[in-house]
Structures are given as structure tokens and as C-alpha cells.
Design a protein around this motif. Sequence first.
Motif, short mmCIF file in Angstrom:
data_model
loop_
_atom_site.label_atom_id
_atom_site.label_comp_id
_atom_site.label_asym_id
_atom_site.label_seq_id
_atom_site.Cartn_x
_atom_site.Cartn_y
_atom_site.Cartn_z
N PRO A 23 28.24 44.00 -63.11
CA PRO A 23 29.32 43.55 -62.21
C PRO A 23 28.81 43.04 -60.85
O PRO A 23 29.30 42.03 -60.36
N PHE A 24 27.82 43.75 -60.27
CA PHE A 24 27.38 43.31 -58.94
C PHE A 24 26.73 41.94 -58.99
O PHE A 24 26.95 41.10 -58.14
N ARG A 25 25.90 41.71 -60.04
CA ARG A 25 25.27 40.39 -60.17
C ARG A 25 26.32 39.32 -60.42
O ARG A 25 26.20 38.19 -59.95
N GLU A 148 34.96 41.51 -61.78
CA GLU A 148 33.83 40.71 -61.25
C GLU A 148 33.49 39.56 -62.19
O GLU A 148 33.11 38.48 -61.75
#
Lengths: 324, 420
Positions: A23-25, A148
Motif C-alpha cells: 500500500p505505501f509504495r 491506496e
Amino acid sequence: MRTLLWSVAAAAGLVAATAMLDPFRNYQLATIAAYLCATAGLTVLTGLNGQLSLGHGALMAIGAYTVAFAQKSWDSLYLSLALAVVVTTVAGAVVGLAAARLRGPYLAGATLALAIAVPSITITFQSVFNSEQGLPVFLTPPRTLDIERWQALVAGGAAVLVMWLLANLSRSHLGRRMRAVRDNEVAASLTGVAVSRTQVLAFVISSACAGLGGALMAFLAQSVSPGAFPLTLSLFLLMAVVIGGLGSLAGALWGAVLLVALPDVIHSLTEGMVLKPAMASRLEGNLPLAIFGVTLIIVMLAAPGGLQGLFSRLLKRGHHAPNS
Amino acid sequence: MHRIVSVALAAVLVAACSSGGETPGGAKGDSTGVTDTEIVVGTHMPLTGPAAAGYSEIAPATKAYFDHVNASGGVHGRKITYKVMDDGYNPANTQTVVRQLVLQDRVFAILNGLGTPTHTGVLDFLKTNKVPDLFVASGSRTWNQPEKYPHTFGFNTDYTVEGKILGNYIKQSLPGKKVCFFGQDDDFGRDSLLGVEKVLGATAVVSKQKYVTSNTDVAPQVGAMKAAGCEVVVLATIPGFTALSMGTAARLAFKPQWVVSNVGSDHPTLAKQLGNAAPLLEGMVGVSNLPSPADLTDPWTAAFKKIHDQYNGKAPFNGNAVYGLSVGYLFVQALQAAGKDLTREGLLAAVEKNGFKGPGFAPLRYSKTNHSGYGGHRLTKVAAGVQVFFGDVFETDSADGSVNVFGEQRPTPPANTIAS
């Protein structure tokens, strides 16, 4: 045709990438895509048409606030994004027409004024814009998709669309007229190119892209505030396209990647180092700025064509090697 | 959708409480960021930017307290790792750094995220990811919405309660004076003004001025208050702007009685910013609910100073340090109460169960229906360069309740200053 194939390939790559990334990427990918819309527009303006804008951050703010207001009224994301493009196109036309009488540094000055004025407007009319606290952006994420990943798909899709349109534009009549105006205004007007009209058109197109970029930023952050669009953002955008390479749209992609990656890399670096608390707090926030500046100087000295220029030169050299 | 989430969470909480015993939450639940030996917690703080002065000292103090706890073996054998991210008091940066903490660093909870404009923007994100959002470093009433944001809990006395207590002081001790108000142009300033007007009446404040943190010229506002003949000025300002207001007023030969919000009234922080002009602070009235860093006879101050000197000795021991240490103390209390099988659900249930006693003079108000932090304040005054408490501890609510004296005494610090 070739640009269409590239775009389809990019879109397919995007879908595949978002499925694999965490999700962060995905959030970072979405941020890159949002920046890419703005840097691609700026590359057209500066690289293709030879005009300088120090106000693209403010145009992004206009797009972002439009999305915030639109989402409050109807909560239909795509409609809101489209409206943001329309509103910034109009804003770009107004500024562009006013600036059409200005040349060189004066256009930079006019857009600089825009970069300073827009955040101040949100503070002065606080009952509408809620001052520095800003406004929330209402979203209804799809239930079947990670939020995301959804953000990365929407922002990435928009960026692919922008890149496709701009690549076609660059090869069109208008693109050639823009280059002609950039290279020599007198020669261009002698061959029948309307110089002012071409310049205004380039600024309007570039504004629309910046507006979409800002709208996507608002969509990602789920909030808008003047602090997100300071003067330094406009300067960062310009630095990014210069470092990336003004010669081609691919340079805009390098620039957008740098805008997201550099602060992240620097944070990881300083986290690994054991610093005194006072030193660490002084570095935090200021170091990215310094490193960005130093990178700019190095790139200008070593590779005036930017990262993309360096890259294509290396590719060419690799190509020639077997023959020699 | 909201209702489904609240119902689901309520069900979880009911299940957690009915399972009973020392381990609310039971064995099953979300234990992201927790291993047998470590608990990873994150925060966003203004280490740079307009609010960095003073506030950048809070997170190192909290970290120092965790170092102290870790040196004594941690909580249930787990050491606490505290990841501090700089957001420069810019809501756009807060978005990025909080995502980094939650999605990349996989923190168990966000602790003491600082700022009203900054933290407001991440509430929805934290709710979507079900991350405990404990002890927000701000007195906005936004944090107290258990239905809408079940994971979020405030820490500071909310600004309306504070405004009421400041208003009550003016009503009793400075009757008949012309009162003016100067506040930050966001929920902080608005909530504070609301509290002052609840006690003094809507027409009592003759001049209401506001500022934004991106503009450090406050001369127009201070000039307007001088022109309005203000004798008492209530400040809802962050430290940098308290100092600016007083400095600007001195230049304009304007000498009102300053009555200042807790977040902008720490004397050592202000004295450092004003430098040679520090005597301007003489007579300033403020409020606080935490022990004074200047009063080493206070057992909590003495205990905190010992930890501070050992783990954070280079930093000044001021109100920010005491604040950071108090946050650390309360968080460890909550972890202890959540039991050995640590889960996010269990931690939230433990905070709602409350019963925490510690360094604060006023009571903590946490319950199922109340997620705001401290419920009161004690007045302070600067005399001969030292900020001292005077009078009773007051408590009230953020609605129309009266301002009452809170008589309960604090406990003395436990052995080693770690709650058991």
C-alpha cells in the motif's frame, strides 16, 4: 500510433505494478503520477515553448481546491477531477492572456505573483477556504479495492492520459509551432506563426495539466490546505523538470520520481546515522532542500540535458559500441 | 458505512469487555507492530517550521521516558520503539509521514501526533486502517467524536474548557476590565474564543483578532487591540506567536494583562525566544494541568527531572519536557492496563476503561462516550521570572456547565516512576 502503443503498455504496466506493490509504495506511485501531470505540463511550457513559470504550484492549488468544493457538493470523483481541469484551464487562460504582453523574466514575475497570491487568498477569505487548516476532501472508496491501489490506478491512469495527449501534441502542428516560437520568435512570425497565440495556448495547456496534478494531490491527501502549495512547490517543480531534462516528456517522469524519492531516500539515510538530537532536528526538513539544490548544480554541470539527456546519450553510446 | 463501522466496533468493544479479566481484547485481535520483544509506535511532530520552537522538544522527552522504561525491562517484556517523523506543521507533510508510519513502518499506534490543522487531515486515514490514535497533542474538540472516530483520543484539556477557565479567572479577578482576544485562525482559536464567551458573555470581548502561522507580522492585530483600549488580552497562540505578540505590544507601548492558553504559555520556552526581552513575561497569567518544571518540590517534577537528566540531559527541562514525559507515562499506563496479550482492540478498550491517575492535576475524562483528554486546569502566574501555580484546580465541560473546583489530590509517583 506509436504513442498509443506506449500508452497502452504503460497502462498495462500500471495495473500490474499496483497489484504487486504494497500500500505505501502504491501511495508513492500515485504521488509520482500526480506530480507527473504537473511536471509534464511544465516541460511542454518550458522545454517545448521556452516560457518560464514560477506559479505552477498555485495552479495546482486551484485544481486541488476545486476538487475539495466539488466533492462536497456531489461526491463524484471523475466529474470533480474534470471540473478541476476546466477551472484551471480558465485560470490559465486569464493569466496567460495577461502574461502574453510580457516577455522573458516578466512572465516569470507574473507567475511568481500568482504563486504568492493564491495561498494568501485562502487565508484572507477564511470563511470560504478555512485558512491554513484547509478543507477536507470527501471520498467514497470502492469496497472491492485497497484504497491506496485505487488511488494509484486513478492517478496513474490520469498521468498516462496526460502523457499520451502531450506526446501527440508535441508531434502535431501546434507542437512544431511551439518549437518555432521557442527557437526564434521573429523567424516564427515571419513564417506565419502567431507568436502570442501560441504562447498563450502553451500556457493554458500547461495550466490544465498542473490543475489535474493538483486535483490528484487533493484526492490523495484527502485534504487541501495552503501549506501544501507554497512557493517552494513551484520552485521544486521547476527544479525537477530541469534535473529530469527539459528536452523530452520522459524528463518530466524523471523529475516526478525525484520529487517523491529524494525526501524518502534522505530520510532513510539520516535514520541510519546516529546523530545528536539537535543536529538531527536541524537536518530534518532542510536536508532534502540542500540535496535537491546540490543535485541541480551537479546535473547542470555534468549533464545539461538533464537525467533524460544523460540516459539517451548512454543508450546511444551503448548502441555504437559493437560497430566500432 | 459509518454506522456499520461504529456498530462493528461497538460489538468488538462489548465482546472485549465481556471477556473480562486482566486482558481485555482477549488473545485474538490486531497486533500489528507488536512482537514478543518490541512495540513500535509512531508520531508526527513539527521538528522544523513555524511551530518547531518549543514543540520540537516534546517527542525527545517522550522518547527519554520510553528509554527509561526499556532500561527497566519494558512493558510485559516488550521494549517500546518510538518513531518520530517531522511534518513541519504542514498538513500535506502529515499525510505523507503518517502513511509512511502506518503502511511502511507498520506501527502499532500513533501516539501524541501534534497539531490541530495537521492531525485533522489524517483522522479518516487512521480510522480506515483501524490504527489507535492516542493522546493527540492538541486541545481541539475534534478528537472527541467516539461515534465517528472510535480510534482517536485527545490529551490536552480542550480549548473550550480552557477558554472557560480563563474566562472564569477574568470574571472573578479582573472584573470590569476591557477584554480582547487574539487567536490562531483555526479550531484552536475558535474553540478557545467560544469558551471565553461562554463565561463572559458574547458581547464582553470588545476586539477579536486572529493570525495565521505563515505570517509573522502581528503588528496590525496588536495595534487594533491597543486602539480598542484593551486592558486584558486572552491569547490562543502557539509559543512563537505568544512571544511575537508580547514583543510587538512592547514596541507599541501597549501593556495589557496577558492571559494565555496552556499551549502557548510555557515560561522557559517563551523566555528563551524573547531573550533580553524576557522580563515582558512578568505577570503573565496562564494555565496548566501538568506539574511545573520549575517546582522541584513537586514529587512528579522531581521524578521526571531524574529521568530527563539521564536520557535527554542536553535538552532544557521545561514545560515541553514535562509534557512529553507525561505522555510517555500515560501511554505506558495504558499498555500495562491492556495486558500481556497486546492488541489494538485491547488497548482502545483499556483507554476507554480509564482509571488512570498520574502527574496531571485535573482528571482524565476517557470513557466509551468521551474521548477528550484532561478536563481542567490550574492557573499559573509569572512572578520574579518563575512560573508558579496559584489557586485551585478547576474543571468544567465544553458545553454550558459551570466551572467547578476539583478537590481530588494526585497520587505520588510510583517506584521508578513506572505505573504497575
